[in-house]
Design a protein around this motif. Sequence first.
Motif, PDB file in Angstrom:
ATOM      1  N   TRP A   1       0.873  -1.177   0.000  1.00 17.31           N
ATOM      2  CA  TRP A   1       0.000   0.000   0.000  1.00 17.31           C
ATOM      3  C   TRP A   1       0.911   1.227   0.000  1.00 17.31           C
ATOM      4  O   TRP A   1       1.382   1.678   1.031  1.00 17.31           O
ATOM      5  CB  TRP A   1      -0.912  -0.017   1.218  1.00 17.31           C
ATOM      6  CG  TRP A   1      -1.966  -1.093   1.177  1.00 17.31           C
ATOM      7  CD1 TRP A   1      -1.926  -2.256   0.462  1.00 17.31           C
ATOM      8  CD2 TRP A   1      -3.212  -1.109   1.891  1.00 17.31           C
ATOM      9  NE1 TRP A   1      -3.067  -2.992   0.670  1.00 17.31           N
ATOM     10  CE2 TRP A   1      -3.876  -2.323   1.545  1.00 17.31           C
ATOM     11  CE3 TRP A   1      -3.824  -0.232   2.775  1.00 17.31           C
ATOM     12  CZ2 TRP A   1      -5.119  -2.654   2.065  1.00 17.31           C
ATOM     13  CZ3 TRP A   1      -5.064  -0.571   3.299  1.00 17.31           C
ATOM     14  CH2 TRP A   1      -5.705  -1.765   2.945  1.00 17.31           C
ATOM     15  N   SER A  33      -1.671   5.469   1.067  1.00 16.50           N
ATOM     16  CA  SER A  33      -2.879   5.021   1.754  1.00 16.50           C
ATOM     17  C   SER A  33      -3.159   5.874   2.982  1.00 16.50           C
ATOM     18  O   SER A  33      -2.263   6.132   3.785  1.00 16.50           O
ATOM     19  CB  SER A  33      -2.741   3.558   2.187  1.00 16.50           C
ATOM     20  OG  SER A  33      -3.774   3.186   3.078  1.00 16.50           O
ATOM     21  N   LEU A  68      -6.474   5.209  -2.957  1.00 11.65           N
ATOM     22  CA  LEU A  68      -5.488   4.297  -2.399  1.00 11.65           C
ATOM     23  C   LEU A  68      -4.707   3.698  -3.572  1.00 11.65           C
ATOM     24  O   LEU A  68      -5.324   3.264  -4.552  1.00 11.65           O
ATOM     25  CB  LEU A  68      -6.194   3.197  -1.592  1.00 11.65           C
ATOM     26  CG  LEU A  68      -5.397   2.358  -0.588  1.00 11.65           C
ATOM     27  CD1 LEU A  68      -6.356   1.597   0.333  1.00 11.65           C
ATOM     28  CD2 LEU A  68      -4.466   1.375  -1.241  1.00 11.65           C
ATOM     29  N   LYS A  76      -1.799   0.881  -4.726  1.00 11.69           N
ATOM     30  CA  LYS A  76      -1.134  -0.350  -4.301  1.00 11.69           C
ATOM     31  C   LYS A  76      -0.282  -0.913  -5.427  1.00 11.69           C
ATOM     32  O   LYS A  76      -0.548  -0.669  -6.602  1.00 11.69           O
ATOM     33  CB  LYS A  76      -2.164  -1.439  -3.961  1.00 11.69           C
ATOM     34  CG  LYS A  76      -3.203  -1.123  -2.935  1.00 11.69           C
ATOM     35  CD  LYS A  76      -4.179  -2.300  -2.847  1.00 11.69           C
ATOM     36  CE  LYS A  76      -5.260  -2.087  -1.824  1.00 11.69           C
ATOM     37  NZ  LYS A  76      -6.237  -3.229  -1.844  1.00 11.69           N
TER      38      LYS A  76
END
Length: 319
Positions: free
Chosen positions: A39, A42, A83, A85
């Motif tokens: 992540w 985040s 977010l 990733k």
Amino acid sequence: MYKEPIFLKPVFKDRIWGGTKLREEFGYDIPTETTGECWGISAHSHGPSEVINGPLKGKTLDQVWDKHRELFADQEGEDFPLLVKILDAKTDLSVQVHPDDSYAREVEGEAFGKTECWYVINCEPGAELVYGHHANSKLQFEQMVAENRWDELLRKVSIKPGDFVYVPNGTIHAIGAGTMILETQQSSDVTYRVYDYDRRDDAGNPRELHIEKSIEVAMIPHVDADFEPVLSGNEDLRMKKLVRENYFTVYHWNLAGSVSKIENPAYLLVSVLDGEGELKVEGETSSSFKKGDHFILPSTIKNFAMNGNARFIVSHPTI
């Protein structure tokens, strides 16, 4: 006024399908040999990133969002919206689907549903994704699930490095084995599993499925998303707008030289896929970057310069 990029420390997640490529490809200090997710950017409560430079060093991104909204164009909302990733799928991920905002709030108490998109960083020859399904009605979908007719139901798509896949909420999907992607998504951790290849957890129990909720939120019949990439820039910085939709706008940037002025439309989330270089803010402070870095260019930076050789995925909320 804040005039430097906000570099972030990634948060790592162990997953049953994960491996070691986050260490091998990006040099990350991963916690296990089955680390599936990095992540990188985040503010989600399940894994907020920590600032590692400047006056905000030591703060988590959710704290920065709460106390310094001027860095994010004074955007409204209780929760940071996106977010970012990187996923290492050593084996197949479960077949899954995500709800929209309304369902997520009403049923799960989450601020957002989950629309996402994937940039394929690398994959093994012959790699595939599950993207959509072949059922024409909810009744047919339910029957095929009940009868375990997964090969008939699931729609598989071949992929190669550099491919981009847009996954609106309601899309049945799964990342296939041997694939590494960068995912840009709404800041949500609500996932409904439809099928998991009869895998078991560490305790030997079948992994939980969410068939009823999956059928409630799934797009039936499946319809491919309609979007068209847009190219801009020059030889020093080639910019490809991969998608612009309600929640985010995502770009692939290829830096091969020096660019004296790049406009910041709001605030930018930047992940370095490869290479290295230097960023200079409005002719003042300089910051170096390298493969595996994740940072935010706050809205207080109106323009910046870059030089080096690097590839990035860049995004911002569509506001």
